[in-house]
Design an enzyme around this catalytic site. Structure first.
Site, PDB file in Angstrom:
ATOM      1  CB  THR A  81      68.037 -54.325   6.538  1.00  0.00           C
ATOM      2  OG1 THR A  81      67.643 -53.174   6.894  1.00  0.00           O
ATOM      3  CG2 THR A  81      67.265 -55.000   5.537  1.00  0.00           C
ATOM      4  CE  LYS A  83      65.008 -51.596   6.464  1.00  0.00           C
ATOM      5  NZ  LYS A  83      64.880 -50.280   5.991  1.00  0.00           N
ATOM      6  CE  LYS A 142      71.505 -56.036   3.154  1.00  0.00           C
ATOM      7  NZ  LYS A 142      71.492 -55.273   4.772  1.00  0.00           N
TER       8      LYS A 142
END
Lengths: 298, 298, 298, 298
Positions: C100, C176, C245
């Site tokens: 990711t 994503k 994150k």
């Protein structure tokens, strides 16, 4: 000044010093307070005030009624309830409404007074109890010209300036609510800035002083900045639960007039969290604690 | 005053009047600007300034460099790049950094200067170009005492007051960022209040004047209040796209120090919407248009 | 299947089961992990995997590299650093990037690979470690057709479906990130709804079950709904600090493409408060605690 | 089934198919609708329904009343007004209240019914008019056991499942409000995600399909995802102005029970902006347009 007799209804922390100033100016004032002991304490401290048993008992036909009450319900009760002032004032009377209430309530009362030949003036104020005692209130008014003319001599005694917002009886209430929104927004602003400073090793008081002396050199930032820096939330100058009442009114007006106010929503969330944490009796600056807790400063 | 030679880097709308004030005080100033034509225009308007071809060319060994640049990247470029001032200043030099940059950049530069024996002072300012020209800037500083002592005579020329925030070179930057956050928060606050007023039939200017004369009687509310009431967003006093840069820095510091700032997030969203709508060159008060559009006032 | 040799880089909770599935399919796999002991543990549990000392050591010229790493920095390090895979793969090689990461990083790596004649495919996945072990990952991909054709046989082993989002190497990353944003938004939604229910005397689990069995009968609401109702935040399925994150990346893409996302801002604030309160190692559903604390439920 | 006579009050888009299903099951049903022409149209389309002139006229003493009305005011009017059902139902009667109303109203009505010896059941539903017609409604109920037992046979006809939330008559309303909050939150979530995707060159429908087929494979995400991707906001499945009514109730319950719900506030702001822009008659998914406009996609 040949003003008629004045009935003053509501002897809370704001109403009491205002009523006293009218008495001290030599006016004939009858006071009414829902909790009678408050009125008695007021009377025993100042010789000349008469005390009424009912709202209607505080005013004379064709006279003047001043209301300074906690909320819309109290104002409606004192005005429209049994023994309310509406029936008693009658033709030629004047109702000066100084509480923080919704514009809708003002419009409704103005219409009902008009039906009976009495005048209605919306005249909410800015200022803490100390300012009320010192005759330093800022007054914003709206309503008919006739009402303004008759009220002028009295408002001149109570404040340091009258600002006019036209004939719509609800306008002054919108201004008052906007102002309380702006004050609480400034509090939230300072709370976030001080949290950022504190987490970065900067003294909160030093930050507050800097802005209060430079680009934000006005009472709101100076006074609240200091309170926030020191987290001096008790005793309350203005109770958080009353602040919630006002922000609720702001949101009601915003929804009715279709004005999205995300900042008002943020302030409401801060207040609601504070109430959930049982801080309703603290000063409304105590919304700062939510910011502090979110940042793990407390 | 026996100050050493001054290199002034960055002749934008703020830097130009500041450099001119130093020249007018009789100091020897060499200027540098990335776009050379700007430096030439500056020079031709004032007799005594020398123009440098490179950042290093503007400063002398052991002398003083003042930087007033657009952002962190420009500051790093002028300081650390090839022909940067860091190498040239050397032992005994002083770098006064007056740009609005991140505390991290200040800490980094202070450490690099220290390694080479030169001093670094963070000294960002509050005030518009007119205030810069009138020597009315508010300066907040942080850094070593040696740096402060040497910079004092120069800062006294540029501003109307120096406020000290200790030895951490990043502290003054946090204060500056907090201040810009607070200003933009006041703008959003007034924008929402004025929208509420306008939708309820109240004149925006009248509202702004009332608060500017009473509880918010300070420059930010008076000046921005008027701008907002009139929607006078062009020409820009401070460009919206620069405001975005600053709020981005606020959010970076907030994230790094773990301080949730929902109001800063709201301001960021207002700015981002404004940029999406191509208003980046308008004054940053133009975030008001988002509020107005949401309320269908525009 | 005549696939070339595979280098698998990153043996975290997701990478390890994925690499094992490739080995179990009879493919030749060399693994690399920054912390070598992790690779050794992986190797000792499964006979056939070779262990490389460096990223480059895991891949052969013209072969295939699969990366499943913690963040952009790790991916760049393993790809572009000294002993990185970029130089080693060379002409005819293929890099399948399943971490990711930001779309910007994918675009940059795709361009660098193209310069050297190797292919790059963005192929991030949805699914927890259990889904990875069961070959039940949902894979979204974007990049050149050549890369997709060559990667297909491998991705078919790892997941239960490949969803294509075109040729822009950054597109799959945006998908994503959008998905993780949507999951966390669902968590916040359930947290607020359950707090409302709990304060009104309704059982949290009963509420979660009702919605999970009716209008929200999908895994996200069913699984997270139960976790939230029971406040089963440890051990973490997906650490809150990793969620931060990802939301940070969402906000970066949103800012770069000028898309105001107030809900993403709210999620960021929830995560930041949680980190300030040292909950970074708990499951990311633990943002619920902020809602609970604000409502004085905890 | 030996159920007593049924009075069905409210023949809107939900009530009409529900009443028809009861008739089709062979039950004796008398219908009432404030706008009589609606009741006549309903009657002419189905042979067996009697039409009442007043709410009271639709029910018999000791019989069953089902209400499916627009809001709290309509429910109170039909129940407590002159010719309301409360007086008529009397001892042994049952009022099944299926509208989306506040828990406070349910508690109040339940108490008033109890005083007169009649039963009250809160039984709001999830599902669009098509689901109502297909007897696929999800029903959540709360109230006394006696009420539940008597209502069961009827609710079994109307829906595909009854979910019980205890004895507090307000509980089922809180569940219904929570559900509508959750649906609108999912809409906002998808709107933001699709805006991010669109601005990054990704097809909106492709994104909606991906999530609807994988991690969000439930009706809300599948159906609304498609509607949002295509911006198919007319004709309305559920009018935005009705969504506002529901979110207002959510905020009222949240405030009364002291649960800060920042996401509910965001949804309220989206709806309010939409109403200001005169989109009240569009489907409530049209809140997406605010996100699109903020991102300059429209």
């Amino acid at each position: 000044m040949s003003t008629a007799h004045i009935g003053f209804l509501g002897l809370g922390s704001m109403g009491a010093p205002m009523a006293r100033n009218l008495l001290d100016s030599g006016l004939a004032v009858t006071v009414y307070n829902r909790t009678r002991s408050v009125a008695e304490a007021f009377g025993s401290a100042g010789a000349s005030a008469s005390i009424a048993e009912t709202p209607a008992g505080a005013v004379v036909e064709g006279g003047i009624a001043i209301t300074m009450l906690a909320n819309d319900a109290a104002l409606e009760d004192v005005t429209l309830g049994p023994d309310g002032i509406l029936q008693q004032l009658g033709k030629g009377g004047l109702h000066i409404s100084m509480s923080t209430v919704s514009p809708e309530t003002s419009k409704k009362l103005a219409a009902l007074h008009a039906e009976r030949g009495s005048l209605f003036l919306s005249a909410p104020v800015f200022g803490r109890p100390e300012a009320a005692a010192a005759k330093k209130l800022w007054i914003c008014q709206s309503g008919s010209n006739a009402a303004k003319q008759r009220a002028k001599a009295i408002l001149d005694i109570l404040g340091q300036g009258i600002h006019d917002f036209g004939e719509d009886p609800g306008a002054a209430n919108v201004v008052k609510l906007s102002g309380n929104f702006m004050i609480l927004a400034a509090i939230e602003t300072m709370a976030e800035a001080q949290a950022l400073a504190e987490k970065n090793g900067i003294d909160r008081t030093m930050l507050a002083n800097f802005f209060g002396q430079t680009i934000f050199s006005c009472p709101i930032y100076q006074n609240y900045g200091r309170t926030l820096a020191e987290r001096a939330f008790e005793p309350a100058g203005f109770k958080l639960e009353l602040g919630m009442k006002d922000v609720r009114l702001v949101r009601d007006v915003a929804e009715a007039s279709m004005v999205p106010m995300p900042l008002a929503d943020l302030l409401h969330a801060r207040l609601l969290t504070s109430l959930a944490k049982k801080r309703g009796k603290q000063d409304w600056t105590a919304i700062e604690l939510v910011t502090a807790e979110d940042a793990a400063l407390r």
